[in-house]
Write a protein that holds these residues in place. Sequence first.
Motif, PDB file in Angstrom:
ATOM      1  N   LEU A  80      -1.940   9.311   0.729  1.00 55.97           N
ATOM      2  CA  LEU A  80      -3.266   8.928   0.269  1.00 55.97           C
ATOM      3  C   LEU A  80      -4.327   9.793   0.923  1.00 55.97           C
ATOM      4  O   LEU A  80      -4.242  10.093   2.114  1.00 55.97           O
ATOM      5  N   ASN A  81      -5.335  10.157   0.120  1.00 54.73           N
ATOM      6  CA  ASN A  81      -6.466  10.940   0.592  1.00 54.73           C
ATOM      7  C   ASN A  81      -7.744  10.365   0.002  1.00 54.73           C
ATOM      8  O   ASN A  81      -7.697   9.588  -0.965  1.00 54.73           O
ATOM      9  N   ALA A  82      -8.885  10.761   0.559  1.00 53.39           N
ATOM     10  CA  ALA A  82     -10.172  10.251   0.101  1.00 53.39           C
ATOM     11  C   ALA A  82     -10.284  10.353  -1.421  1.00 53.39           C
ATOM     12  O   ALA A  82      -9.937  11.375  -2.010  1.00 53.39           O
ATOM     13  N   GLY A  83     -10.727   9.272  -2.040  1.00 51.85           N
ATOM     14  CA  GLY A  83     -10.868   9.205  -3.488  1.00 51.85           C
ATOM     15  C   GLY A  83      -9.700   8.564  -4.198  1.00 51.85           C
ATOM     16  O   GLY A  83      -9.806   8.210  -5.377  1.00 51.85           O
ATOM     17  N   ASP A  84      -8.568   8.388  -3.506  1.00 55.07           N
ATOM     18  CA  ASP A  84      -7.412   7.746  -4.137  1.00 55.07           C
ATOM     19  C   ASP A  84      -7.639   6.249  -4.277  1.00 55.07           C
ATOM     20  O   ASP A  84      -8.318   5.626  -3.455  1.00 55.07           O
ATOM     21  N   VAL A  85      -7.041   5.681  -5.326  1.00 57.73           N
ATOM     22  CA  VAL A  85      -7.106   4.245  -5.592  1.00 57.73           C
ATOM     23  C   VAL A  85      -5.676   3.741  -5.740  1.00 57.73           C
ATOM     24  O   VAL A  85      -4.868   4.357  -6.430  1.00 57.73           O
ATOM     25  N   VAL A  86      -5.385   2.617  -5.083  1.00 58.77           N
ATOM     26  CA  VAL A  86      -4.069   1.996  -5.181  1.00 58.77           C
ATOM     27  C   VAL A  86      -4.257   0.573  -5.698  1.00 58.77           C
ATOM     28  O   VAL A  86      -4.968  -0.224  -5.083  1.00 58.77           O
ATOM     29  N   ASN A  87      -3.651   0.270  -6.821  1.00 56.23           N
ATOM     30  CA  ASN A  87      -3.644  -1.093  -7.360  1.00 56.23           C
ATOM     31  C   ASN A  87      -2.329  -1.739  -6.971  1.00 56.23           C
ATOM     32  O   ASN A  87      -1.257  -1.284  -7.392  1.00 56.23           O
ATOM     33  N   ILE A  88      -2.401  -2.780  -6.161  1.00 57.45           N
ATOM     34  CA  ILE A  88      -1.204  -3.447  -5.662  1.00 57.45           C
ATOM     35  C   ILE A  88      -1.067  -4.785  -6.387  1.00 57.45           C
ATOM     36  O   ILE A  88      -1.869  -5.691  -6.161  1.00 57.45           O
ATOM     37  N   PRO A  89      -0.083  -4.903  -7.264  1.00 56.20           N
ATOM     38  CA  PRO A  89       0.091  -6.168  -7.974  1.00 56.20           C
ATOM     39  C   PRO A  89       0.507  -7.284  -7.024  1.00 56.20           C
ATOM     40  O   PRO A  89       1.058  -7.021  -5.948  1.00 56.20           O
ATOM     41  N   PRO A  90       0.268  -8.519  -7.411  1.00 53.04           N
ATOM     42  CA  PRO A  90       0.754  -9.620  -6.587  1.00 53.04           C
ATOM     43  C   PRO A  90       2.279  -9.587  -6.485  1.00 53.04           C
ATOM     44  O   PRO A  90       2.956  -9.068  -7.365  1.00 53.04           O
ATOM     45  N   GLU A  91       2.775 -10.118  -5.373  1.00 53.45           N
ATOM     46  CA  GLU A  91       4.206 -10.289  -5.110  1.00 53.45           C
ATOM     47  C   GLU A  91       4.944  -8.985  -4.820  1.00 53.45           C
ATOM     48  O   GLU A  91       6.180  -8.954  -4.866  1.00 53.45           O
ATOM     49  N   VAL A  92       4.234  -7.903  -4.516  1.00 51.02           N
ATOM     50  CA  VAL A  92       4.862  -6.624  -4.197  1.00 51.02           C
ATOM     51  C   VAL A  92       4.830  -6.419  -2.677  1.00 51.02           C
ATOM     52  O   VAL A  92       3.756  -6.361  -2.077  1.00 51.02           O
ATOM     53  N   LYS A  93       5.996  -6.288  -2.068  1.00 44.98           N
ATOM     54  CA  LYS A  93       6.091  -6.029  -0.632  1.00 44.98           C
ATOM     55  C   LYS A  93       5.710  -4.571  -0.387  1.00 44.98           C
ATOM     56  O   LYS A  93       6.248  -3.657  -1.025  1.00 44.98           O
ATOM     57  N   HIS A  94       4.771  -4.353   0.570  1.00 41.93           N
ATOM     58  CA  HIS A  94       4.244  -3.016   0.801  1.00 41.93           C
ATOM     59  C   HIS A  94       3.624  -2.900   2.191  1.00 41.93           C
ATOM     60  O   HIS A  94       3.467  -3.898   2.888  1.00 41.93           O
ATOM     61  N   TRP A  95       3.247  -1.672   2.553  1.00 39.97           N
ATOM     62  CA  TRP A  95       2.466  -1.408   3.766  1.00 39.97           C
ATOM     63  C   TRP A  95       1.561  -0.221   3.495  1.00 39.97           C
ATOM     64  O   TRP A  95       1.769   0.540   2.552  1.00 39.97           O
ATOM     65  N   HIS A  96       0.547  -0.035   4.365  1.00 36.19           N
ATOM     66  CA  HIS A  96      -0.320   1.130   4.289  1.00 36.19           C
ATOM     67  C   HIS A  96      -0.851   1.442   5.678  1.00 36.19           C
ATOM     68  O   HIS A  96      -0.938   0.556   6.530  1.00 36.19           O
ATOM     69  N   GLY A  97      -1.184   2.715   5.896  1.00 36.21           N
ATOM     70  CA  GLY A  97      -1.693   3.110   7.201  1.00 36.21           C
ATOM     71  C   GLY A  97      -1.937   4.593   7.288  1.00 36.21           C
ATOM     72  O   GLY A  97      -1.803   5.325   6.304  1.00 36.21           O
ATOM     73  N   ALA A  98      -2.321   5.035   8.481  1.00 37.21           N
ATOM     74  CA  ALA A  98      -2.696   6.427   8.731  1.00 37.21           C
ATOM     75  C   ALA A  98      -1.480   7.336   8.865  1.00 37.21           C
ATOM     76  O   ALA A  98      -0.398   6.893   9.263  1.00 37.21           O
ATOM     77  N   ALA A  99      -1.700   8.602   8.593  1.00 35.88           N
ATOM     78  CA  ALA A  99      -0.714   9.627   8.909  1.00 35.88           C
ATOM     79  C   ALA A  99      -0.675   9.787  10.433  1.00 35.88           C
ATOM     80  O   ALA A  99      -1.626   9.404  11.121  1.00 35.88           O
ATOM     81  N   PRO A 100       0.404  10.338  10.964  1.00 39.09           N
ATOM     82  CA  PRO A 100       0.508  10.473  12.426  1.00 39.09           C
ATOM     83  C   PRO A 100      -0.597  11.324  13.056  1.00 39.09           C
ATOM     84  O   PRO A 100      -0.944  11.128  14.208  1.00 39.09           O
ATOM     85  N   ASP A 101      -1.158  12.246  12.277  1.00 39.53           N
ATOM     86  CA  ASP A 101      -2.129  13.198  12.818  1.00 39.53           C
ATOM     87  C   ASP A 101      -3.535  13.039  12.235  1.00 39.53           C
ATOM     88  O   ASP A 101      -4.345  13.954  12.325  1.00 39.53           O
ATOM     89  N   SER A 102      -3.829  11.895  11.630  1.00 40.45           N
ATOM     90  CA  SER A 102      -5.123  11.745  10.976  1.00 40.45           C
ATOM     91  C   SER A 102      -5.647  10.320  11.070  1.00 40.45           C
ATOM     92  O   SER A 102      -4.873   9.359  10.937  1.00 40.45           O
ATOM     93  N   TRP A 103      -6.942  10.181  11.276  1.00 39.10           N
ATOM     94  CA  TRP A 103      -7.597   8.899  11.066  1.00 39.10           C
ATOM     95  C   TRP A 103      -7.514   8.598   9.575  1.00 39.10           C
ATOM     96  O   TRP A 103      -7.313   9.502   8.747  1.00 39.10           O
ATOM     97  N   PHE A 104      -7.677   7.333   9.202  1.00 41.91           N
ATOM     98  CA  PHE A 104      -7.563   6.921   7.805  1.00 41.91           C
ATOM     99  C   PHE A 104      -8.441   5.696   7.589  1.00 41.91           C
ATOM    100  O   PHE A 104      -8.493   4.820   8.462  1.00 41.91           O
ATOM    101  N   ALA A 105      -9.144   5.658   6.464  1.00 39.10           N
ATOM    102  CA  ALA A 105      -9.973   4.496   6.165  1.00 39.10           C
ATOM    103  C   ALA A 105      -9.889   4.164   4.679  1.00 39.10           C
ATOM    104  O   ALA A 105      -9.823   5.057   3.829  1.00 39.10           O
ATOM    105  N   HIS A 106      -9.873   2.864   4.398  1.00 37.34           N
ATOM    106  CA  HIS A 106      -9.939   2.410   3.004  1.00 37.34           C
ATOM    107  C   HIS A 106     -10.703   1.102   2.921  1.00 37.34           C
ATOM    108  O   HIS A 106     -10.821   0.359   3.899  1.00 37.34           O
ATOM    109  N   LEU A 107     -11.250   0.855   1.750  1.00 41.08           N
ATOM    110  CA  LEU A 107     -11.803  -0.453   1.450  1.00 41.08           C
ATOM    111  C   LEU A 107     -10.658  -1.267   0.880  1.00 41.08           C
ATOM    112  O   LEU A 107      -9.964  -0.823  -0.042  1.00 41.08           O
TER     113      LEU A 107
END
Length: 133
Positions: A80-107
């Motif tokens: 994921l990079n700035a400007g990407d959008v992820v639609n996560i449907p209900p009941e889907v097991k998932h995770w999200h987070g930063a790359a090892p070498d980068s800060w990361f932010a999302h709404l």
Amino acid sequence: MSEEKLSVFPMGEKNDAYARYFVGQSYLKMLTTEGVVIGNVTFEPGCRNNWHIHHQGGQILLVTGGRGYYQEWGKPARELNAGDVVNIPPEVKHWHGAAPDSWFAHLAVEVPAAGASNEWLEPVTDAEYGSLK
């Protein structure tokens, strides 16, 4: 990329209330809790949340800065990079987070639904995380 340049939204305080569901340090600034709940989540390099499931409503991630990952159970991780959008449907097991070498932010946008809840599960292991490209 430093944390100061990640987003036009404020970074917020250390995410102590949810720290047990993260590997590494995250920060949370709730932007609104009325109608549609939206939080600005910032991850230090290498930080990721545990596997989890949104029951009923699901979630939408709007990436505002840095580089990170999103992964659904049984599927390859998506960078994921700035400007990407992820639609996560209900009941889907998932995770999200930063790359090892980068800060990361999302709404993180909670999709409103009757009976919506979040189920936190096991951490993403170092082996799983270390296998990302």
